[in-house]
Design a protein around this motif. Structure first.
Motif, short mmCIF file in Angstrom:
data_model
loop_
_atom_site.label_atom_id
_atom_site.label_comp_id
_atom_site.label_asym_id
_atom_site.label_seq_id
_atom_site.Cartn_x
_atom_site.Cartn_y
_atom_site.Cartn_z
N UNK A 106 0.80 -1.05 -0.21
CA UNK A 106 -0.15 -0.08 -0.02
C UNK A 106 1.09 0.78 -0.05
N UNK A 107 1.72 1.03 0.64
CA UNK A 107 3.43 2.57 0.76
C UNK A 107 3.76 2.50 -0.67
N UNK A 108 3.79 2.08 -1.61
CA UNK A 108 4.17 2.44 -2.36
C UNK A 108 3.33 2.19 -3.64
N UNK A 109 1.93 1.82 -3.41
CA UNK A 109 1.41 3.10 -4.11
C UNK A 109 0.15 4.25 -3.87
N UNK A 110 1.39 4.79 -2.76
CA UNK A 110 0.90 6.32 -2.94
C UNK A 110 2.04 7.06 -2.91
N UNK A 111 3.45 6.26 -3.50
CA UNK A 111 4.33 6.97 -3.54
C UNK A 111 5.87 6.38 -3.04
N UNK A 112 5.74 6.18 -2.20
CA UNK A 112 6.78 5.62 -0.65
C UNK A 112 7.43 5.08 -1.61
#
Length: 235
Positions: A106-112
């Motif tokens: 989920x964090x990758x999907x938020x640009x992390x």
């Protein structure tokens, strides 16, 4: 209210709000250090805000130096009119926690960028600032979420991006449900909003409480925060 900006006052805040992180049973903690560290219109005509920020950064650096051997870092995430949002974290433990697919996906999907912890925290800071700005401009501001965790006693209104729980080491399932249900319909409210495994969460709450009580007691008896952070974990 502007809190005194000195090492003893900051150490007291660290013990009060971050003992489980100092003890190594939680990868990170967040709290508001009260004071005017920003102005709504961005002005600082007499330089008072700049001086206040510089002094707090100096005090934070000194405390961080004391905690360096225990692997603890201190960072201001956002400067706000009600205070500085201070993030205390253990980089190794935090990186390990958010590398789990339950957080990393989920964090990758938020640009992390999960390959770079410093970049992750900087991105988090940007999202916290944006969320706080949106709340400040809202006609219905919400109470600071840190109040429930004891991390803010200023009665201010603010908001955090929903993935914040991953950066505080909360149970993956609870963070997922918090995001899915927009913070509603939780079973228990404590240091975080609990949706799953209530008995285990209650045991963790008690563990946090015992840790904070114990660290407060020995800190008041003269133990410095460096010694606290070097102690064995509170079981």
């Amino acid at each position: 209210m502007t809190r005194s900006i000195d090492i003893p006052t900051l150490e007291t805040s660290l013990v009060r709000y971050c003992s489980p992180t100092l003890a190594g049973i939680k990868p990170a903690a967040l709290f508001t250090y009260p004071g005017v560290y920003a102005c709504e219109n961005g002005d600082d005509p007499f330089g008072a805000i700049r001086v206040r920020r510089e002094l707090l950064l100096k005090v934070l650096a000194s405390c961080e130096d004391s905690l360096r051997a225990s692997g603890i870092r201190l960072r201001v995430l956002v400067w706000r009119p009600c205070g500085a949002l201070v993030y205390a974290y253990r980089p190794l433990e935090l990186a390990r926690y958010i590398s789990d697919p339950r957080a990393s996906n989920p964090l990758s999907k938020l640009g992390y960028d999960l390959e770079n912890l410093d970049a992750c925290i900087s991105h988090l800071a940007e999202r916290v600032a944006a969320a706080s700005k949106n709340t400040a401009e809202s006609a219905r501001p919400v109470p600071c979420p840190l109040a429930a965790d004891g991390g803010c006693d200023q009665g201010c209104s603010c908001e955090f991006p929903h993935e914040m729980g991953y950066f505080l080491g909360y149970p993956y399932a609870d963070v997922h449900e918090f995001i899915r249900q927009h913070g509603e319909n939780y079973a228990v409210l404590g240091p975080w909003k609990v949706y799953t495994n209530v008995p285990e969460a209650l045991r963790t709450f008690e563990r946090y409480r015992r840790c904070t009580d114990y660290f407060t007691h020995i800190y008041q008896r003269g133990s410095g925060i460096a010694r606290l952070a070097a102690m064995l974990r509170i079981r």
